[in-house]
Design a protein around this motif. Structure first.
Motif, short mmCIF file in Angstrom:
data_model
loop_
_atom_site.label_atom_id
_atom_site.label_comp_id
_atom_site.label_asym_id
_atom_site.label_seq_id
_atom_site.Cartn_x
_atom_site.Cartn_y
_atom_site.Cartn_z
N MET A 122 0.25 -6.25 -3.97
CA MET A 122 -0.99 -6.34 -3.20
C MET A 122 -1.79 -7.57 -3.62
O MET A 122 -2.37 -8.27 -2.77
CB MET A 122 -1.81 -5.07 -3.41
CG MET A 122 -3.08 -5.01 -2.57
SD MET A 122 -2.74 -5.02 -0.79
CE MET A 122 -2.09 -3.36 -0.59
N ILE A 123 -1.81 -7.85 -4.92
CA ILE A 123 -2.53 -9.04 -5.40
C ILE A 123 -1.87 -10.31 -4.85
O ILE A 123 -2.55 -11.24 -4.39
CB ILE A 123 -2.54 -9.06 -6.94
CG1 ILE A 123 -3.43 -7.93 -7.48
CG2 ILE A 123 -3.02 -10.41 -7.46
CD1 ILE A 123 -3.36 -7.75 -8.98
N ILE A 151 -8.97 -4.95 -4.63
CA ILE A 151 -8.26 -6.22 -4.48
C ILE A 151 -8.71 -6.93 -3.21
O ILE A 151 -8.95 -8.15 -3.20
CB ILE A 151 -6.73 -5.98 -4.46
CG1 ILE A 151 -6.27 -5.45 -5.82
CG2 ILE A 151 -5.98 -7.26 -4.12
CD1 ILE A 151 -4.85 -4.92 -5.82
N GLU A 171 0.83 -1.20 0.00
CA GLU A 171 0.00 0.00 0.00
C GLU A 171 0.86 1.25 0.00
O GLU A 171 0.58 2.22 -0.71
CB GLU A 171 -0.92 -0.02 1.23
CG GLU A 171 -1.70 1.28 1.46
CD GLU A 171 -2.69 1.58 0.35
OE1 GLU A 171 -3.13 2.74 0.27
OE2 GLU A 171 -3.00 0.68 -0.45
N CYS A 180 -6.15 3.39 -1.28
CA CYS A 180 -6.55 3.76 -2.63
C CYS A 180 -7.62 2.79 -3.14
O CYS A 180 -7.80 1.70 -2.59
CB CYS A 180 -5.34 3.78 -3.57
SG CYS A 180 -4.58 2.16 -3.81
N ALA A 221 -7.66 0.96 -5.78
CA ALA A 221 -7.13 -0.31 -6.27
C ALA A 221 -6.99 -1.31 -5.13
O ALA A 221 -7.34 -2.49 -5.26
CB ALA A 221 -5.78 -0.08 -6.95
N THR A 222 -6.48 -0.85 -3.99
CA THR A 222 -6.34 -1.73 -2.83
C THR A 222 -7.70 -2.21 -2.34
O THR A 222 -7.89 -3.40 -2.04
CB THR A 222 -5.61 -0.99 -1.69
OG1 THR A 222 -4.28 -0.68 -2.11
CG2 THR A 222 -5.54 -1.85 -0.43
N HIS A 279 2.26 1.67 -3.42
CA HIS A 279 1.24 1.61 -4.48
C HIS A 279 1.55 0.50 -5.49
O HIS A 279 1.46 0.70 -6.70
CB HIS A 279 1.13 2.96 -5.19
CG HIS A 279 0.91 4.11 -4.27
ND1 HIS A 279 -0.27 4.29 -3.57
CD2 HIS A 279 1.73 5.13 -3.88
CE1 HIS A 279 -0.17 5.38 -2.82
NE2 HIS A 279 1.03 5.90 -2.99
N SER A 280 1.96 -0.65 -4.97
CA SER A 280 2.29 -1.79 -5.84
C SER A 280 1.08 -2.71 -5.94
O SER A 280 0.81 -3.50 -5.04
CB SER A 280 3.50 -2.55 -5.28
OG SER A 280 3.73 -3.72 -6.03
N GLU A 281 0.38 -2.59 -7.04
CA GLU A 281 -0.83 -3.40 -7.23
C GLU A 281 -0.48 -4.88 -7.35
O GLU A 281 -1.18 -5.75 -6.82
CB GLU A 281 -1.58 -2.93 -8.47
CG GLU A 281 -2.91 -3.64 -8.68
CD GLU A 281 -3.73 -3.02 -9.79
OE1 GLU A 281 -4.63 -3.70 -10.31
OE2 GLU A 281 -3.45 -1.85 -10.14
N GLU A 282 0.64 -5.18 -8.03
CA GLU A 282 1.03 -6.58 -8.21
C GLU A 282 1.36 -7.23 -6.88
O GLU A 282 0.95 -8.37 -6.60
CB GLU A 282 2.22 -6.68 -9.16
CG GLU A 282 2.61 -8.12 -9.48
CD GLU A 282 3.69 -8.21 -10.54
OE1 GLU A 282 4.19 -9.31 -10.76
OE2 GLU A 282 4.02 -7.17 -11.13
#
Length: 328
Positions: A30-31, A61, A22, A55, A57-58, A25-28
């Motif tokens: 976090m997934i 997910i 978080e 955010c 996106a988090t 801001h790493s979406e990959e």
């Protein structure tokens, strides 16, 4: 920092990985973290209760993984096997990610060393030169507010940020007293500016939300204005000048070496027997974590504190004896 492969095989907890994903801001990542959560109980443990600060996106997910754990949706199919070069790079990236995490933990350790150094020095100054300031510090409403905030912290970084504010409030009271006494030469002002800037940078490094006001900022004294000006200067040039990396140890380790050197002038003369007794009586650095600078810092810090403490105890005993003799 490359963190996209951190979750696979990492030694840090999923909760810390979630916070790291978080923060960066790493979406990959976090997934990957959410995919590693195996049931609703673990989801509740890993994911903070309040999602408002995250955010979108988090949130998406986390919501998707919640549905999967409830059986409402099927999890995505596992990825296809990768080429040998990609497998190697994945392992290498994980290794480098861990090095960055280790460095971050080292920076936290250095900040803690700075706060410990400040505590020892300020207590010595209060005891030797400004004992009448202690009640003012204890009665300061900002101190009370921050102590309450300290009790509600949940991580080393949070505690560091709050304790830095407590020290700022303490230094402000000390400086104001000296100013009222007419004893604020230019070198003292420069030294105070150094402490305040150092502590403010510690707060910035260890605070996630910089928009919230800090109790330590409040005040109408000259030193309060000085601190606010320092904050403006730091905010305008946030990149701090660090000592150059010597190639043999990380910068935070070099800085810890400097911390114990700054304590030496405040340490009273110590005999070898006293030094050995302190080392044998109190907790030291574990054998696995030892390096010279850290071990030396702990030793000097303990000796500085306990020699001052023993001096105060002796002074109190002598004072009590003198009062008893007068009464007799």
């Amino acid at each position: 920092m490359c963190i996209t492969h951190l979750a696979q095989g990492s030694r840090i907890s999923l909760k810390e990985q979630f916070q790291l994903a978080e923060m960066h801001h790493s979406e990959e990542l976090m997934i990957q973290v959410c995919s590693s959560i195996e049931d609703a109980y673990e989801l509740d443990d890993v994911v903070p209760k309040d999602l408002n600060s995250f955010c979108n996106a988090t949130k998406n997910i986390v919501l998707r993984r919640s549905f999967e754990l409830l059986g409402i949706r099927k999890p995505p199919s596992p990825p296809q096997s990768k080429e040998p070069l990609q497998v190697f790079e994945d392992i290498m990236n994980e290794f480098l990610d861990q090095a960055d995490i280790q460095n971050r933990h080292g920076m936290i350790l250095d900040d803690q060393a700075t706060l410990l150094r400040n505590h020892i020095i300020s207590e010595e100054i209060l005891d030797r030169e400004l004992p009448h300031v202690k009640p003012t510090i204890q009665q300061d409403l900002r101190t009370h507010e921050l102590m309450e905030k300290l009790r509600n912290t949940h991580s080393p970084a949070e505690r560091i940020a709050v304790f830095a504010q407590i020290q700022i409030t303490k230094f402000k009271n000390m400086y104001t007293t000296l100013f009222e006494m007419g004893d604020t030469p230019e070198d003292l002002r420069e030294r105070m500016s150094f402490f305040l800037e150092e502590l403010y940078r510690i707060i910035l490094r260890n605070t996630r939300d910089h928009s919230k006001p800090h109790p330590s900022v409040r005040g109408e004294q000259l030193v309060d204005q000085m601190y606010r000006e320092i904050m403006q200067i730091v905010d305008a040039r946030p990149n701090e000048a660090h000592p150059s990396n010597n190639g043999f140890e990380p910068i935070w380790a070099t800085k810890i070496n400097e911390e114990y050197a700054e304590l030496l002038p405040w340490r009273e003369e110590v005999t070898q027997n006293t030094s050995d007794h302190i080392s044998e009586t109190f907790r030291g650095v574990s054998e696995e974590a030892q390096f010279h600078g850290l071990t030396r810092f702990v030793q000097i810090a303990r000796e500085s504190f306990f020699l001052g403490w023993m001096r105060r105890e002796e002074d109190n005993w002598n004072q009590n004896q003198a009062e008893q003799e007068v009464q007799e």
